[in-house]
Design an enzyme around this catalytic site. Structure first.
Site, PDB file in Angstrom:
ATOM      1  N   ASP A  32       0.860  -1.182   0.000  1.00  0.00           N
ATOM      2  CA  ASP A  32       0.000   0.000   0.000  1.00  0.00           C
ATOM      3  C   ASP A  32       0.900   1.236   0.000  1.00  0.00           C
ATOM      4  OD1 ASP A  32      -3.183   0.633   1.461  1.00  0.00           O
ATOM      5  OD2 ASP A  32      -1.767   2.176   0.783  1.00  0.00           O
ATOM      6  N   LEU A  34       0.129   4.187   0.612  1.00  0.00           N
ATOM      7  CA  LEU A  34      -0.408   5.174   1.582  1.00  0.00           C
ATOM      8  C   LEU A  34      -0.944   6.435   0.898  1.00  0.00           C
ATOM      9  CD1 LEU A  34       2.264   4.817   4.441  1.00  0.00           C
ATOM     10  CD2 LEU A  34       0.149   3.518   4.110  1.00  0.00           C
ATOM     11  N   SER A 126     -17.413  -3.979  -7.767  1.00  0.00           N
ATOM     12  CA  SER A 126     -18.395  -3.131  -7.089  1.00  0.00           C
ATOM     13  C   SER A 126     -19.781  -3.283  -7.687  1.00  0.00           C
ATOM     14  CB  SER A 126     -17.955  -1.664  -7.242  1.00  0.00           C
ATOM     15  OG  SER A 126     -19.022  -0.784  -6.959  1.00  0.00           O
ATOM     16  N   TYR A 151     -15.256   5.697 -12.295  1.00  0.00           N
ATOM     17  CA  TYR A 151     -14.867   4.726 -11.246  1.00  0.00           C
ATOM     18  C   TYR A 151     -15.507   3.374 -11.559  1.00  0.00           C
ATOM     19  CZ  TYR A 151     -15.564   1.896  -7.159  1.00  0.00           C
ATOM     20  OH  TYR A 151     -15.631   0.815  -6.318  1.00  0.00           O
ATOM     21  N   LYS A 155     -14.109  -0.647 -12.896  1.00  0.00           N
ATOM     22  CA  LYS A 155     -14.459  -1.951 -12.327  1.00  0.00           C
ATOM     23  C   LYS A 155     -14.991  -2.890 -13.416  1.00  0.00           C
ATOM     24  CE  LYS A 155     -13.209  -1.147  -8.136  1.00  0.00           C
ATOM     25  NZ  LYS A 155     -12.001  -1.821  -7.593  1.00  0.00           N
ATOM     26  N   ARG A 296     -28.444  13.895  -5.877  1.00  0.00           N
ATOM     27  CA  ARG A 296     -27.003  13.960  -6.204  1.00  0.00           C
ATOM     28  C   ARG A 296     -26.802  13.349  -7.588  1.00  0.00           C
ATOM     29  NH1 ARG A 296     -22.597  10.815  -2.485  1.00  0.00           N
ATOM     30  NH2 ARG A 296     -23.710   9.019  -3.343  1.00  0.00           N
TER      31      ARG A 296
HETATM   32  C1  WQD Z   1     -25.415   6.129  -0.470  1.00  0.00           C
HETATM   33  C2  WQD Z   1     -26.722   6.901  -0.446  1.00  0.00           C
HETATM   34  C3  WQD Z   1     -26.625   9.049  -1.479  1.00  0.00           C
HETATM   35  C4  WQD Z   1     -24.110  11.099   1.414  1.00  0.00           C
HETATM   36  C5  WQD Z   1     -20.828   3.592  -2.912  1.00  0.00           C
HETATM   37  C6  WQD Z   1     -19.433   4.019  -2.597  1.00  0.00           C
HETATM   38  C7  WQD Z   1     -18.602   4.005  -3.850  1.00  0.00           C
HETATM   39  C8  WQD Z   1     -18.702   2.662  -4.469  1.00  0.00           C
HETATM   40  C9  WQD Z   1     -20.144   2.415  -4.859  1.00  0.00           C
HETATM   41  C10 WQD Z   1     -17.501   0.673  -3.792  1.00  0.00           C
HETATM   42  C11 WQD Z   1     -26.995   7.611  -1.769  1.00  0.00           C
HETATM   43  C12 WQD Z   1     -26.956   9.167   0.002  1.00  0.00           C
HETATM   44  C13 WQD Z   1     -24.820  10.117   0.752  1.00  0.00           C
HETATM   45  C14 WQD Z   1     -24.796  12.198   1.991  1.00  0.00           C
HETATM   46  C15 WQD Z   1     -26.860  11.263   1.252  1.00  0.00           C
HETATM   47  N1  WQD Z   1     -18.245   1.688  -3.528  1.00  0.00           N
HETATM   48  N2  WQD Z   1     -26.177  10.208   0.692  1.00  0.00           N
HETATM   49  N3  WQD Z   1     -26.159  12.232   1.903  1.00  0.00           N
HETATM   50  O1  WQD Z   1     -23.334   6.265  -3.836  1.00  0.00           O
HETATM   51  O2  WQD Z   1     -23.927   3.912  -3.177  1.00  0.00           O
HETATM   52  O3  WQD Z   1     -21.502   4.614  -3.617  1.00  0.00           O
HETATM   53  O4  WQD Z   1     -20.903   2.424  -3.663  1.00  0.00           O
HETATM   54  O5  WQD Z   1     -17.177   0.208  -4.795  1.00  0.00           O
HETATM   55  O6  WQD Z   1     -17.248   4.259  -3.471  1.00  0.00           O
HETATM   56  O7  WQD Z   1     -19.444   5.309  -2.060  1.00  0.00           O
HETATM   57  O8  WQD Z   1     -22.701   5.285  -1.558  1.00  0.00           O
HETATM   58  O9  WQD Z   1     -22.625   6.295   0.675  1.00  0.00           O
HETATM   59  O10 WQD Z   1     -22.051   7.747  -1.335  1.00  0.00           O
HETATM   60  O11 WQD Z   1     -24.421   7.033  -0.941  1.00  0.00           O
HETATM   61  O12 WQD Z   1     -28.093  11.339   1.168  1.00  0.00           O
HETATM   62  O13 WQD Z   1     -24.185  13.134   2.602  1.00  0.00           O
HETATM   63  O14 WQD Z   1     -26.614   7.922   0.546  1.00  0.00           O
HETATM   64  O15 WQD Z   1     -27.391   9.976  -2.237  1.00  0.00           O
HETATM   65  O16 WQD Z   1     -28.377   7.562  -2.036  1.00  0.00           O
HETATM   66  P1  WQD Z   1     -22.972   5.034  -3.119  1.00  0.00           P
HETATM   67  P2  WQD Z   1     -22.876   6.643  -0.750  1.00  0.00           P
END
Ligand code: WQD
Length: 346
Positions: A32, A34, A126, A151, A155, A296
């Protein structure tokens, strides 16, 4: 003792997986650089397992440096490749950096696996590859819709590269694991998700609850879901970790149906943002200060897993429920605050 190389071992899922591997009798080394991981994370791993876990501070995009690690560890029998950038919004603003880093590092790992005859490889993928699937829950056979970010595209490409690699290298095995939403922390609170400026939901919830943030925003409550907020399959990071141990063990034992298998790592339960917040408030006995905001960009409306294949073929079952996910996430945030206070007072 069989030795496993974990790339990204100083990161969130990598560190929890190292703990599970060692608890199941494996010897583990980490690579890693870092750039996104932290030395304190691998220190936490060493504290949990009671032995020092070695991390090579190497950029996996540098093939010669990766070769040197394999040269020094000719007894590696398996590789679990986590190391990658994973911020969805960052990948939208810096796509070339994401393709350079995530694809080059995978190519170098596969090259070294071939050169050093390491036949058991697990690739971190993912659920974001599914996009907005027409039918839920998604199975491994669900057709992939147009991905929503560079991203997620790295994957999809990673999975395809692994598939072609296996075809060209008989005897090698790759397991592709599609994570849903990993959350929570190790029950000791010695390791967890470390990110000062997270974009994902659960660290934002806990940082808001502890006062690091004044408030948080729920991104939209006008979706076509039971309460209008998005649905995700939140899964405890320790359950994700154990799936990796099960997968690499099955691969080493040659007990998988084929040389390239794909598994969904989710609980099978879809939970809305507002439901998760409610569970957090109940578990932490803390009122969360949030407002409802606009949607979002790039958010998937709903995605959750059918996890039967992983259960049946890996012998894997989730052990943690949503309450435990929120409880360990909250205890981790409290631990961080207490550690920070100790540092300030010393
Ligand atoms: C989840 C829900 C947001 C923040 C994730 C990982 C990404 C990848 C794919 C691994 C959504 C809502 C979020 C906030 C909110 N992982 N939210 N207010 O988008 O599913 O992506 O899975 O491969 O790296 O992040 O996860 O936690 O960003 O969002 O309402 O301040 O929470 O809109 O509906 P997401 P998330």
């Amino acid at each position: 003792m069989k030795k496993i190389l974990v790339t990204g071992g100083c990161g969130y899922i990598g560190s929890h997986t190292i703990v599970d591997l060692i608890n199941n009798g494996y010897e583990v080394i980490s690579i890693d650089n870092l750039s996104r991981g932290f030395q304190q994370t691998i220190n936490g791993v060493s504290a949990i397992v009671g032995k020092t876990v070695k991390n090579y501070i190497v950029d996996i995009c540098n093939l010669e440096d990766v070769r040197a690690v394999f040269e020094e560890n000719l007894d590696i029998v398996g590789i679990i490749h986590f190391a990658a950038y994973k911020s969805v919004p960052e990948s939208v603003s810096q796509p070339l950096e994401y393709f350079r880093n995530n694809i080059t590092s995978l190519l170098n790992i596969l090259e070294c696996a071939k050169e050093y005859d390491v036949k058991n490889i697990v690739f971190s993928s993912s659920c974001s590859v599914y996009g907005n699937a027409d039918v839920l829950p998604v199975t491994e056979a669900t057709p992939l819709k147009e991905v929503q970010s560079p991203y997620a595209r790295t994957k999809v490409m990673g999975e395809e590269i692994c598939g072609d690699y296996i075809k060209a290298n008989p005897g090698f095995k790759v397991i592709l694991l599609r994570y849903f939403n990993p959350v929570g922390a190790h029950p000791t609170s010695l390791i967890g998700e470390l990110n000062q400026k997270p974009e994902n939901l659960v660290p934002i919830i806990t940082q808001t609850a502890i006062g690091k943030r004044d408030s948080m925003t729920v991104f939209g409550n006008d979706y076509d879901t039971r309460d209008g907020s998005c649905i995700r399959d939140y899964i405890h990071v320790m359950d994700i970790a154990n799936a990796h141990t099960k997968a690499v063990t099955k691969s080493i034992a040659d007990e998988l149906p084929s040389d390239c298998e794909l598994y969904n790592l989710g609980t099978g339960n879809g939970v809305t943002v507002l439901e998760l917040i409610k569970t957090f408030e109940e578990v932490s006995k803390t009122k969360l200060n949030y407002t409802i905001g606009g949607r979002r960009e790039g958010d998937i409306i709903a995605v959750y897993a059918n996890n039967d294949k992983a259960k049946n073929e890996l012998g894997w079952n989730c052990q943690y429920n949503v309450e435990a996910m929120m409880d360990t996430a909250w205890k981790w945030e409290l631990q961080l605050a207490s550690t920070a206070k100790k540092v300030l007072l010393n």
